[in-house]
Design a protein around this motif. Sequence first.
Motif, mmCIF file in Angstrom:
data_model
loop_
_atom_site.group_PDB
_atom_site.id
_atom_site.type_symbol
_atom_site.label_atom_id
_atom_site.label_comp_id
_atom_site.label_asym_id
_atom_site.label_seq_id
_atom_site.Cartn_x
_atom_site.Cartn_y
_atom_site.Cartn_z
ATOM 1 N N GLU A 1 0.844 -1.177 0.000
ATOM 2 C CA GLU A 1 0.000 0.000 0.000
ATOM 3 C C GLU A 1 0.885 1.235 0.000
ATOM 4 N N LEU A 2 0.446 2.221 -0.742
ATOM 5 C CA LEU A 2 1.138 3.492 -0.901
ATOM 6 C C LEU A 2 0.247 4.562 -0.294
ATOM 7 N N PHE A 3 0.807 5.302 0.681
ATOM 8 C CA PHE A 3 -0.009 6.314 1.352
ATOM 9 C C PHE A 3 0.846 7.519 1.711
ATOM 10 N N PRO A 4 0.185 8.704 1.847
ATOM 11 C CA PRO A 4 0.926 9.924 2.170
ATOM 12 C C PRO A 4 1.309 9.975 3.643
ATOM 13 N N THR A 5 2.384 10.708 3.921
ATOM 14 C CA THR A 5 2.805 10.988 5.290
ATOM 15 C C THR A 5 3.070 12.492 5.389
ATOM 16 N N GLU A 6 3.353 12.966 6.583
ATOM 17 C CA GLU A 6 3.630 14.394 6.759
ATOM 18 C C GLU A 6 4.859 14.843 5.984
ATOM 19 N N THR A 7 5.803 13.933 5.773
ATOM 20 C CA THR A 7 7.059 14.302 5.112
ATOM 21 C C THR A 7 7.174 13.774 3.686
ATOM 22 N N GLY A 8 6.148 13.132 3.151
ATOM 23 C CA GLY A 8 6.185 12.583 1.792
ATOM 24 C C GLY A 8 5.217 11.437 1.636
ATOM 25 N N CYS A 9 5.748 10.221 1.539
ATOM 26 C CA CYS A 9 4.874 9.060 1.424
ATOM 27 C C CYS A 9 5.615 7.807 1.886
ATOM 28 N N THR A 10 4.858 6.738 2.047
ATOM 29 C CA THR A 10 5.399 5.447 2.466
ATOM 30 C C THR A 10 4.781 4.349 1.609
ATOM 31 N N VAL A 11 5.616 3.363 1.288
ATOM 32 C CA VAL A 11 5.117 2.116 0.700
ATOM 33 C C VAL A 11 5.337 1.045 1.756
ATOM 34 N N ARG A 12 4.243 0.412 2.184
ATOM 35 C CA ARG A 12 4.335 -0.691 3.144
ATOM 36 C C ARG A 12 4.088 -1.989 2.394
ATOM 37 N N LYS A 13 5.049 -2.908 2.517
ATOM 38 C CA LYS A 13 4.957 -4.215 1.863
ATOM 39 C C LYS A 13 4.847 -5.282 2.939
ATOM 40 N N THR A 14 3.879 -6.161 2.803
ATOM 41 C CA THR A 14 3.710 -7.296 3.708
ATOM 42 C C THR A 14 3.874 -8.563 2.885
ATOM 43 N N SER A 15 4.895 -9.330 3.211
ATOM 44 C CA SER A 15 5.247 -10.515 2.439
ATOM 45 C C SER A 15 4.957 -11.778 3.243
ATOM 46 N N GLU A 16 4.578 -12.812 2.512
ATOM 47 C CA GLU A 16 4.391 -14.125 3.119
ATOM 48 C C GLU A 16 5.149 -15.134 2.281
ATOM 49 N N VAL A 17 6.071 -15.853 2.919
ATOM 50 C CA VAL A 17 6.849 -16.882 2.220
ATOM 51 C C VAL A 17 6.546 -18.240 2.827
ATOM 52 N N LYS A 18 6.540 -19.233 1.958
ATOM 53 C CA LYS A 18 6.315 -20.596 2.408
ATOM 54 C C LYS A 18 7.187 -21.517 1.568
ATOM 55 N N VAL A 19 7.932 -22.374 2.253
ATOM 56 C CA VAL A 19 8.778 -23.374 1.598
ATOM 57 C C VAL A 19 8.212 -24.742 1.943
ATOM 58 N N PHE A 20 8.136 -25.608 0.946
ATOM 59 C CA PHE A 20 7.486 -26.905 1.099
ATOM 60 C C PHE A 20 8.466 -28.070 1.239
ATOM 61 N N ILE A 21 9.635 -27.828 1.805
ATOM 62 C CA ILE A 21 10.629 -28.886 1.953
ATOM 63 C C ILE A 21 10.865 -29.140 3.439
ATOM 64 N N PRO A 22 10.537 -30.324 3.914
ATOM 65 C CA PRO A 22 10.740 -30.623 5.340
ATOM 66 C C PRO A 22 12.204 -30.435 5.753
ATOM 67 N N PHE A 23 12.401 -30.100 6.989
ATOM 68 C CA PHE A 23 13.702 -29.954 7.646
ATOM 69 C C PHE A 23 14.425 -28.650 7.307
ATOM 70 N N VAL A 24 14.346 -28.169 6.056
ATOM 71 C CA VAL A 24 15.044 -26.930 5.714
ATOM 72 C C VAL A 24 14.068 -25.777 5.464
ATOM 73 N N ASN A 25 12.766 -26.050 5.544
ATOM 74 C CA ASN A 25 11.789 -25.016 5.211
ATOM 75 C C ASN A 25 11.967 -23.747 6.040
ATOM 76 N N GLY A 26 12.132 -23.873 7.345
ATOM 77 C CA GLY A 26 12.281 -22.693 8.191
ATOM 78 C C GLY A 26 13.520 -21.882 7.858
ATOM 79 N N LYS A 27 14.627 -22.556 7.606
ATOM 80 C CA LYS A 27 15.870 -21.857 7.270
ATOM 81 C C LYS A 27 15.754 -21.155 5.917
ATOM 82 N N LEU A 28 15.144 -21.826 4.937
ATOM 83 C CA LEU A 28 14.979 -21.203 3.622
ATOM 84 C C LEU A 28 13.998 -20.032 3.677
ATOM 85 N N GLU A 29 12.925 -20.176 4.446
ATOM 86 C CA GLU A 29 11.978 -19.074 4.578
ATOM 87 C C GLU A 29 12.664 -17.857 5.188
#
Length: 169
Positions: A115-143
Amino acid sequence: MARRLSYSARYSHPVEKLYQAQNTRQYWDDMMAGFQMISPHCEVESFTSDETGMKVVLKQTIGRDQLPALAQTVLMKDMVITREESFGVFDPDNTKGTYTASIPAGPGSLNGWQELFPTETGCTVRKTSEVKVFIPFVNGKLEQLMLVNLVDLFRAEAEYAKDWIDKNL
């Protein structure tokens, strides 16, 4: 279990300037040209900008030898990333968009909301990411590795946006 990350990039430019830049094909072409210093195969696969908003599809190839050792255990050849990014119709109070990244036969997924929104000093882009890895044992480290690399990417792209706007708008 998927992992999430929120990242905010703050700009001194007004919200309209950042939206205008991202709705300019040259902005994305120039960004891919800059990425070619890291990875020689980067391109804007498609770009549309009209009354409904903006959508860009970027394709980047990263050599297997450039990947972290953990990623090399999962990927047996070069990594081809297809990234789609969009913003809807401009709303001076809050413009919403999405982004995804995919790797053919890749071990996971990345989805995000922005989302892109104005602020008092200009603007901000806020990005919310979700990652998921489907490999057992290394999924958490890769994510976690993916999230760390996303922060680096978002930070570099925020600097690029500031510079591009200063030079072009």
